[in-house]
Each structure stands twice: as structure tokens, then as C-alpha cells.
Motif scaffolding. Sequence first.
Motif, PDB file in Angstrom:
ATOM      1  N   ALA A 213       0.824  -1.209   0.000  1.00 30.75           N
ATOM      2  CA  ALA A 213       0.000   0.000   0.000  1.00 30.75           C
ATOM      3  C   ALA A 213       0.861   1.264   0.000  1.00 30.75           C
ATOM      4  O   ALA A 213       0.446   2.310  -0.490  1.00 30.75           O
ATOM      5  CB  ALA A 213      -0.928  -0.008   1.214  1.00 30.75           C
ATOM      6  N   LYS A 214       2.064   1.172   0.561  1.00 29.37           N
ATOM      7  CA  LYS A 214       2.974   2.314   0.536  1.00 29.37           C
ATOM      8  C   LYS A 214       3.594   2.494  -0.851  1.00 29.37           C
ATOM      9  O   LYS A 214       3.758   3.604  -1.343  1.00 29.37           O
ATOM     10  CB  LYS A 214       4.107   2.129   1.561  1.00 29.37           C
ATOM     11  N   VAL A 215       3.955   1.389  -1.462  1.00 26.38           N
ATOM     12  CA  VAL A 215       4.695   1.445  -2.716  1.00 26.38           C
ATOM     13  C   VAL A 215       3.814   1.856  -3.882  1.00 26.38           C
ATOM     14  O   VAL A 215       4.202   2.685  -4.713  1.00 26.38           O
ATOM     15  CB  VAL A 215       5.359   0.081  -3.000  1.00 26.38           C
ATOM     16  N   GLU A 216       2.623   1.257  -3.964  1.00 25.66           N
ATOM     17  CA  GLU A 216       1.812   1.423  -5.173  1.00 25.66           C
ATOM     18  C   GLU A 216       1.454   2.875  -5.493  1.00 25.66           C
ATOM     19  O   GLU A 216       1.550   3.293  -6.654  1.00 25.66           O
ATOM     20  CB  GLU A 216       0.557   0.556  -5.076  1.00 25.66           C
ATOM     21  N   PRO A 217       1.018   3.723  -4.490  1.00 23.64           N
ATOM     22  CA  PRO A 217       0.722   5.127  -4.846  1.00 23.64           C
ATOM     23  C   PRO A 217       1.943   5.865  -5.379  1.00 23.64           C
ATOM     24  O   PRO A 217       1.847   6.616  -6.352  1.00 23.64           O
ATOM     25  CB  PRO A 217       0.226   5.737  -3.517  1.00 23.64           C
ATOM     26  N   LEU A 294      10.909   0.530  -7.380  1.00 24.20           N
ATOM     27  CA  LEU A 294       9.535   0.426  -6.889  1.00 24.20           C
ATOM     28  C   LEU A 294       8.806  -0.746  -7.548  1.00 24.20           C
ATOM     29  O   LEU A 294       8.065  -1.487  -6.901  1.00 24.20           O
ATOM     30  CB  LEU A 294       8.785   1.727  -7.171  1.00 24.20           C
ATOM     31  N   THR A 295       9.006  -0.899  -8.874  1.00 25.56           N
ATOM     32  CA  THR A 295       8.327  -1.984  -9.584  1.00 25.56           C
ATOM     33  C   THR A 295       8.804  -3.338  -9.084  1.00 25.56           C
ATOM     34  O   THR A 295       7.998  -4.244  -8.858  1.00 25.56           O
ATOM     35  CB  THR A 295       8.581  -1.852 -11.094  1.00 25.56           C
ATOM     36  N   SER A 296      10.129  -3.467  -8.906  1.00 20.01           N
ATOM     37  CA  SER A 296      10.632  -4.754  -8.436  1.00 20.01           C
ATOM     38  C   SER A 296      10.155  -5.029  -7.019  1.00 20.01           C
ATOM     39  O   SER A 296       9.804  -6.157  -6.688  1.00 20.01           O
ATOM     40  CB  SER A 296      12.159  -4.781  -8.499  1.00 20.01           C
ATOM     41  N   ALA A 297      10.138  -3.993  -6.169  1.00 16.85           N
ATOM     42  CA  ALA A 297       9.641  -4.189  -4.806  1.00 16.85           C
ATOM     43  C   ALA A 297       8.169  -4.565  -4.821  1.00 16.85           C
ATOM     44  O   ALA A 297       7.718  -5.465  -4.097  1.00 16.85           O
ATOM     45  CB  ALA A 297       9.864  -2.926  -3.980  1.00 16.85           C
ATOM     46  N   ARG A 323      13.890  -2.832   2.113  1.00 17.21           N
ATOM     47  CA  ARG A 323      14.059  -2.253   0.777  1.00 17.21           C
ATOM     48  C   ARG A 323      13.034  -1.151   0.508  1.00 17.21           C
ATOM     49  O   ARG A 323      13.383  -0.092  -0.048  1.00 17.21           O
ATOM     50  CB  ARG A 323      13.905  -3.368  -0.268  1.00 17.21           C
ATOM     51  N   VAL A 324      11.782  -1.386   0.917  1.00 20.36           N
ATOM     52  CA  VAL A 324      10.741  -0.382   0.699  1.00 20.36           C
ATOM     53  C   VAL A 324      11.053   0.882   1.483  1.00 20.36           C
ATOM     54  O   VAL A 324      10.895   1.998   0.983  1.00 20.36           O
ATOM     55  CB  VAL A 324       9.351  -0.935   1.083  1.00 20.36           C
ATOM     56  N   GLU A 325      11.533   0.718   2.716  1.00 22.78           N
ATOM     57  CA  GLU A 325      11.875   1.902   3.511  1.00 22.78           C
ATOM     58  C   GLU A 325      13.019   2.674   2.852  1.00 22.78           C
ATOM     59  O   GLU A 325      13.011   3.917   2.854  1.00 22.78           O
ATOM     60  CB  GLU A 325      12.262   1.480   4.928  1.00 22.78           C
TER      61      GLU A 325
END
Length: 734
Positions: A213-217, A294-297, A323-325
Motif C-alpha cells: 500500500a505504501k509502494v503502489e501510490p 519500486l516496480t521490483s519491490a 528495501r521499501v523503507e
Amino acid sequence: MASKIQGSADFDEQFLTCPVCMLHFRDPRVLPCLHTFCRECLQEWATKQQPLECPTCRTQVSLPDQGVDGLRTNFYVNNLLDFAAVKEGVGPGVPCQVCEGTKKGARSWCVQCAVLLCESCTNTHRRFPAMKGHQIVTQENLEASEGVPSSFQRKAFCPKHEDQVLTFYCEPCQTLVCVACTVVNHSRGDKHNPVEIGSVAERKKRDLQKLLAKVEPREKDVRDTLNEVDRELSQLPTSADAAIEQATGYFDQLMALLQDRKKEVVQQIDSNRQEAGKCLETQKEAIEFELTGLTSASEFCKQALKHGSDVHVIEVEGQARQRVEELMTTPSDLTARPSQVVFSEGTAVAEFRDDVARAGCVHVKVKVDASKCSVEIKPAVEGFSNVSLLSTVDKNGHLCSVLKDDVTDTLTNPSGQAVPTQLQEKGRGLWEISYTPEVTGNHRLEVKVNGGSVAGSPFDVRVQSRVTPVLTIGREGDEEGELNLPRDVAVDMDGNIAVVEWGNKRVQIFDARTGQSLRCFPVDGWSPWGIDMDSNGQFVLTFGNYPTGNQAIRVYSREGKLIKTLKPDCLWNPRGVAVLQDGRMVVADIRQHSCLLLQPDGSLIRDIGKEQLRDPRFIAVDESLDLLFVTDCEAHRVFVFDLEGQLKFMFGEQGRNEGKLYYPSGITVDPAGNIIVVNWFNRRLLQVFGPDGTYLRTVATVTGGDPRGIALTPDNHIAVTCDRGCCVELYRYK
């Protein structure tokens, strides 16, 4: 994009292909940046560079002590590789990998053993006690499934007990363990708490959903901006060509005089085009790198949630979160970049002969969205210079600069006549529109940017009389936003108005622009009277109530916490207070008939005005001149002392007309050294006197009852506390 694997709708060939060798993954390993590569490819890559960088995103990687072998295996990629092999291998003519085709072709697949089995070998395989728990996927199951079956996963075995499946998770150790481990090495106790992996996996799945939910926006914003940059890049040559054509047409009229300048401008346009292109290319590269991460994550989280086992989810969630952080803490800049090269004529041809050296103007424009620009209208007063604030922004709402010629503003008075305005840029995307209205009433301000109206335009600008309060704060009561016998006022370090209330025994802070109550806090003791701010932004208050013994000076933090209480013996009945930069304080004491200069700890330095003052009320200090100004209510005068206690001069004459003082109370000094005083009784005149006490002008007649303390705000308004009116009135000063 590579072609889909036959019979699978859940993944494609590219997902199973190593970006280095471009073959199917062999022993896939996951880097901390969540990109996957063959183990052998990473080992070879690591020998070529130190420190190791991810071949895809160029993120520096710190390998574990075991090197590449210490990296986590990408289990779900292995599962997909198995499934792809089975899809292609199970069928007529494909030999069994156990009997090597001596009986019949392969008909099923053992997930744990990762081998193709014919029907006979499958039955034998199932009869072995050690293999009873193995997952067998038949050809019929594979043909019936549209994608990868959720059960198609290799079981993970304990590295210490190789025949035991990992079924527990020791939370204190953050380790996957088998049943034997829960007895031998991780038995439940103070240091270990093994729980079934199902509940842990569910929690980890929820955590991965939150990461997703954090990455997608952000991924969407980056992708949209990347598309916008591509569009701008495609339009850049067109705008530059148009600018060149316009410049050429303009300079053809001045060919005799401006041939050399024409070439210079064309070169400048080309240079700007290249610079703008480089700027956009740089942004594009940065955005593409972030999008790759972002896409790979995102894909990693999705595939882990979709294809990963509980064991895998538990193992990869922490790595995915890290990684996302990293990605979210170092985002690329998505603000608009220069995207167009344009040419403007500047001066008309007939007027241009003497300005050859300044001929032509080349600049790169950023697209401004007028519908998202805004204007803040401030209260206006007749005869005073007033400002409204314009913010110019792009389509993403980010402040951006525009040419002054691209902004138009028109102000008309109630009769429809134009009022002169002046536009000045105060910062990137921030503009001041200044004007001096000569009449009261409702004016109309129309603002356009690039020919488009700013949202809300035209705006109503209410122009008030100079003797009318610009803003009245509060009304009688004890709720927040209400006031009860406000005695003194000060301006805090944020420009807000702090009011001490005698009736409610509290300090309340208001927004000086809107009058909105921001916060309040109670104060200890009876009869709070004077207030000022020290150099640390703390509130210093005086409390009088002679002869009860409650007289004191109290210091409160910005949040309203009591810092200290001072009760010097010399303090009898304090009123106004002024705090110097070094922490010393000057307090007016009506019982002592003097002003007390005190150390920060409350100890007396000296009496000032003893036997000269009769009823000192409020104090102002001009430290640049080392002067102290005191209103004497009964003497109807203002006394001016230096901080050594010497009387320098006094001014004021009792009377009810302008220029006279009649029970003066609040006092302050403006930056030019002018002295502002308000009368308590009668006409309640708010007046300005020069540094030598000469009368200059009357600001207003205070409308509220019993004006007491006054303060000058940073935006040049005078705040006056009205004791009986239970309010604070703001008047425009200059």
C-alpha cells in the motif's frame, strides 16, 4: 516482453529469466534491493567490482560473511521454474526421471523431490514411509489449473534435522525451526517461544500488504511523471523550433542592425534546448531508476503474497520492508522541470534601436496550472499599502516560477475605477500584489496566470476605514476562543498573539491573521496582569494582589508548563513587565510607585523612577537606545528613563483631544523609535508620538471598553486588549 509460458496465466518468461545471463534462473538469489539473479552470475559479477553493485539498479550491496552463498534463495522463483518445467515435461513421450522411461511416460511431479514420475513410480513413491507427506501433482491437476496451484511449493526442511519440515517460528530468535528444534534447541521458556508458522505468516502477509500500500501510490506517481516527462521531451523540439521561427521573424525586421545579435539568440535557444533536454533526461533517468526499484519491490511483494509459502513470506518480509523503507526515504524529485524553450520580443521595433545589446529574451517555461494557483486576501485598510499573496503552482501543486508578464492583476474599487497595483516576486512561485485603496467598501481583484483565471478569481477585497479594527478577537466567556478581562498582550516568536486573562486566570494564544484560538493554558496565582516574552520564547507573567502576599513573577514554557516562580521581597503589586535580551526584567509596581530592574533570578538591581512616578502601569523598552518608557496613569504622562535610572524626559498633557493623554495605559515602541500609547479613559485614543515625544498622529479610537496592554505585530498591526470589551482589537499601523 517475452512470450508467456504455455498454459500459465500467472507469470511470463521474463520473470523467470536472469537479467545477467538472460537464461532461466539457476539457484536464484535475492539481493537486499529485492532484485534476483543466478548465484553463479552474482559470484562472477562480485569478482569484477568492489563494492558490489546491483546489476539492475546500481545499489551498493554488502554481502554476508558467506558471500553470495549467504544470500537468501528466491523460493517462489524456484517454484515457478519447477512449475514451468513440469508444464512442459509432463506428457506423452517424456520419460520418467526415476525409471528413465522403461515403463511409461511421465504423468506426475513430486514437489519435494522435484522429479517427473510415471504412474508406476508414483505409486511406489507414495508407499515409502519417508515420502508419504510429499506433494504429488498429476498431469490432470496441471491441465485443469489455469495458473500455478497454491499447493505447488517445495517444502522447506530444517538445516539441523534434514528429515524434518520447518513448521514453527521462534519469535525471540526470529528463526524458522522444526518440531525437533522445539524440543532440543528452542523449547518454550523465557528465551524461546516457538509458534506455528501459519499465524506468523498471516501477520507477515498483512505487513507485506501494508508495504504494498505504501509502494503502489508512489509507483503510480512516478510512472505518471515519467510519462509526462516523455511527453515534454517529445514536445521540446517543437517548442524550440517555434521559438526559433518566432525569433527569426522578429529579427528579420531589424536585420540591418541586429544580424549578429540574431545569431547569438538562435545559439542561445539551441543551448537552452540542450540544457532543458539534459535536465529532463537527468530527471527521467532518476525516475526510471526509482521506478525500477519500486516496480521490483511491488512485484516482489505481490509474488511473495501470491506464490510464496509461509516459510518464504516469513523470510522475505523483513528484507522487503527494509528495501521499501530505503526506496521511500530517498525518493526522486517529481517536480516539474523546464520543458519548453520560448522567445519573447521584449521591446517593440520602433523603440528598440537604443537597446540592441539587450535584444531578445530566451527562457525555458514550466507549465503552470492557473486553476490550482491561489491568492490569499488579507484585510485591507483605506490609505494604507496592502498586499495579497499569489502562489503559482504546476499541475502537481508544486510552487514554480513564471514570467512576470504572464501574471496579470486588476483591482477595481466599488465605483468600478481601477486601483493601481504592483506585482513583485518574493520567492519561487510566491508573489505580492500590493495596492493602496483610497476608499472603503468592497473591491474586486482579478488575477490571471498565462491567460487563465486563478481559482476563485475575481476576489472580494473588503477595505475598511483606518479607524475601524481590522480584526476583533474573542468575546466574553470562559470557553476557548472567549476572553474574560484581558489585561495584557504580547507577540510570541511565531507572530501569534498571547493574551493574559485576569478573569479566566489563563494565557490564550491566537492566530494574528485569523483570530483563531490556537491553544491556552492555566496560570497559578491570583490577579495575572502583565505578560512579555523572553529571548527563548518563554512567557513571563506578573501577578499582583497586595497585601495578600500572592504577588509574584512566573515563567512558563511555550507549551504552558510552569518553569519557575520568583517572589522577590521588593515586589509588592506588579503590573506591566518588559524582558530584556539578556533575561533581565523591568516591572512596574504601583505600590512601590516605581519600576524595578531585576536580575533573571528576581534579585533587585535598582529602583527606577522612585519619587517621580505616581501610578506606573505598562512598560516598553528600546534596548538599541537603552531607554525605558513608562505610562503613568494618574500623571497622564509618559516617563522616559535610561536603564541606569536617570530620567531623560517626559511628555504628555492631560486632555481629551488628539495629542493629549488621559489615563494612558498600554505602550510600545516601533522599529523607528516612535512611541505608541493608548488612553484608558474617555475617547480611548490610540496615538503615535515621535522619539522625542512630539505628537505625530492618531491611529484610531479604540471601540472596545477599557483598553489596557498593546503590542505591535510583525505585519504592522497594533493589538489592543479591551478589558471591559472582553476582546482584542487589531488596528492597521502602517
